[in-house]
Design a protein around this motif. Structure first.
Motif, PDB file in Angstrom:
ATOM      1  N   ARG A  75       0.746  -1.277  -0.003  1.00 56.47           N
ATOM      2  CA  ARG A  75       0.147   0.080  -0.171  1.00 56.47           C
ATOM      3  C   ARG A  75       0.818   1.237  -0.104  1.00 56.47           C
ATOM      4  O   ARG A  75       2.174   1.070   0.125  1.00 56.47           O
ATOM      5  CB  ARG A  75      -1.046   0.002   1.148  1.00 56.47           C
ATOM      6  N   ASP A  76       0.220   2.227  -0.274  1.00 61.13           N
ATOM      7  CA  ASP A  76       0.732   3.791  -0.221  1.00 61.13           C
ATOM      8  C   ASP A  76       1.660   3.774  -1.495  1.00 61.13           C
ATOM      9  O   ASP A  76       1.856   2.942  -2.241  1.00 61.13           O
ATOM     10  CB  ASP A  76       1.583   4.035   1.291  1.00 61.13           C
ATOM     11  N   SER A  77       2.226   4.907  -1.429  1.00 62.47           N
ATOM     12  CA  SER A  77       3.316   5.266  -2.419  1.00 62.47           C
ATOM     13  C   SER A  77       4.685   4.678  -2.240  1.00 62.47           C
ATOM     14  O   SER A  77       5.467   4.800  -1.250  1.00 62.47           O
ATOM     15  CB  SER A  77       3.562   6.800  -2.650  1.00 62.47           C
ATOM     16  N   ASP A  78       5.062   3.915  -3.122  1.00 57.90           N
ATOM     17  CA  ASP A  78       6.396   3.199  -2.959  1.00 57.90           C
ATOM     18  C   ASP A  78       7.286   3.502  -3.916  1.00 57.90           C
ATOM     19  O   ASP A  78       6.683   4.116  -5.062  1.00 57.90           O
ATOM     20  CB  ASP A  78       6.053   1.742  -3.207  1.00 57.90           C
ATOM     21  N   THR A  79       8.611   3.417  -3.679  1.00 60.94           N
ATOM     22  CA  THR A  79       9.744   3.688  -4.710  1.00 60.94           C
ATOM     23  C   THR A  79      10.385   2.420  -5.058  1.00 60.94           C
ATOM     24  O   THR A  79      10.981   1.725  -4.099  1.00 60.94           O
ATOM     25  CB  THR A  79      10.518   4.571  -4.083  1.00 60.94           C
ATOM     26  N   PHE A  80      10.536   2.107  -6.311  1.00 58.91           N
ATOM     27  CA  PHE A  80      11.251   0.773  -6.788  1.00 58.91           C
ATOM     28  C   PHE A  80      12.487   1.165  -7.217  1.00 58.91           C
ATOM     29  O   PHE A  80      12.401   1.878  -8.489  1.00 58.91           O
ATOM     30  CB  PHE A  80      10.435  -0.056  -7.446  1.00 58.91           C
ATOM     31  N   VAL A  81      13.609   0.726  -6.579  1.00 66.66           N
ATOM     32  CA  VAL A  81      14.882   1.137  -7.185  1.00 66.66           C
ATOM     33  C   VAL A  81      15.606   0.036  -8.071  1.00 66.66           C
ATOM     34  O   VAL A  81      15.806  -1.040  -7.681  1.00 66.66           O
ATOM     35  CB  VAL A  81      15.903   1.380  -5.744  1.00 66.66           C
ATOM     36  N   LEU A  82      15.616   0.690  -9.439  1.00 70.21           N
ATOM     37  CA  LEU A  82      16.384  -0.197 -10.465  1.00 70.21           C
ATOM     38  C   LEU A  82      17.602   0.335 -10.718  1.00 70.21           C
ATOM     39  O   LEU A  82      18.177  -0.141 -11.968  1.00 70.21           O
ATOM     40  CB  LEU A  82      15.487  -0.292 -11.556  1.00 70.21           C
ATOM     41  N   GLY A  83      17.960   1.354 -10.262  1.00 72.56           N
ATOM     42  CA  GLY A  83      19.527   1.816 -10.536  1.00 72.56           C
ATOM     43  C   GLY A  83      19.914   2.962  -9.421  1.00 72.56           C
ATOM     44  O   GLY A  83      19.067   3.132  -8.739  1.00 72.56           O
TER      45      GLY A  83
END
Length: 110
Positions: free
Chosen positions: A26-34
């Motif tokens: 839930r909520d606003s997530d950040t997916f780090v791909l670099g």
């Protein structure tokens, strides 16, 4: 990798052969791909983002011109269309069951 109920930052750290599943919930997530030095998952590896929401973000190395997105039915998840993320010509991520993504609005470049 699975986040919790708050705003999560999921850092894939993927190598050339890793296939990782990132789930933010839930909520606003950040997916780090670099990071500021390189794009992750170059080679045969990639990240699967399994629960994309239109308010989520993806953090990437470099600049917008280095990336492209394509939609396709890869059959990840259910039969909905998936979005592929390419760094130059290299597949680095798949957003499962969603086409609700925009390079200008959902990506953060570092």
């Amino acid at each position: 990798m699975r986040g919790g109920l708050g705003r999560e930052r999921l850092n894939g750290y993927g190598s050339a052969t890793d296939v990782d599943t990132l789930i933010g919930w839930r909520d606003s997530d950040t997916f780090v791909l670099g990071n500021s030095q390189k794009a992750y998952y170059q080679g045969d590896g990639y990240a699967i983002i399994a629960d994309w929401q239109q308010w989520d973000r993806i953090e990437l190395y470099g600049k917008i011109d280095d990336y492209s997105i394509e939609t396709t039915q890869i059959i990840m998840g259910n039969s909905a269309i998936d979005t592929q993320i390419f760094y130059k010509t290299d597949l680095i991520g798949i957003i499962q069951d969603s086409t609700q993504i925009d390079l200008a609005n959902n990506f953060i470049f570092v």
